[in-house]
Design a protein around this motif. Structure first.
Motif: not given
Length: 161
Positions: A55, A58-63, A65-66
């Motif tokens: 988790h 996944v959250e680090r990759r999402r941040r 990307k943003i």
């Protein structure tokens, strides 16, 4: 994508369900509440650790990307140069300038579309004028020919164009 009013639904209020059980005050009571063995901050199982690590990744990759898209926006938007130091524009500032720039582009695009329609209308008018000029030239040539047939000569005649 959804618009901000779609995301933030101000018309509906969120209701929170009332608590059905009270929290025990004693730690021993907490751990053995109603015969259940509750874990507060006990040791995590390897499965829990894997899920948490996954988790977090996944959250680090999402941040990331943003953040990358925001940096890309800052490079595209005029007057929004974000240098690599802390003195660069904030994410909120970048997004705000991006929205302003998009509004400006839309207004400019609208003005250009109106100008294009005006140019097209003028082109049609010009074509109609050219056709009328050709018709008048042809009619003028016919009238000159008729005058010559009747032996009438024109004074100060200019050659036909």
């Amino acid at each position: 994508m959804m618009t901000p009013p779609d995301v933030i639904q101000t018309g509906t209020q969120r209701t929170i369900a009332p608590r059905t059980q009270s929290y025990p005050a004693d730690e021993n009571e907490l751990l053995q509440h109603e015969g259940l063995n509750w874990k507060m901050d006990g040791p995590r199982t390897p499965r829990d650790e894997r899920r948490r690590a996954q988790h977090n990744e996944v959250e680090r990759r999402r941040r990331d990307k943003i953040n990358n898209w925001i940096v890309t926006l800052s490079k595209i938007i005029p007057d929004c140069n974000m240098d690599s130091t802390k003195t660069g524009a904030s994410k909120g500032g970048i997004l705000s300038k991006a929205c302003d720039y998009i509004r400006e582009l839309r207004q400019s695009n609208q003005r250009l579309q109106e100008s294009l329609k005006e140019v097209e209308r003028i082109q049609v008018d010009n074509e109609l004028c050219r056709q009328q000029i050709e018709e008048l030239k042809n009619e003028n040539a016919l009238l000159r020919a008729q005058l010559q047939q009747h032996g009438i000569e024109m004074v100060g005649e200019t050659p036909p164009q």
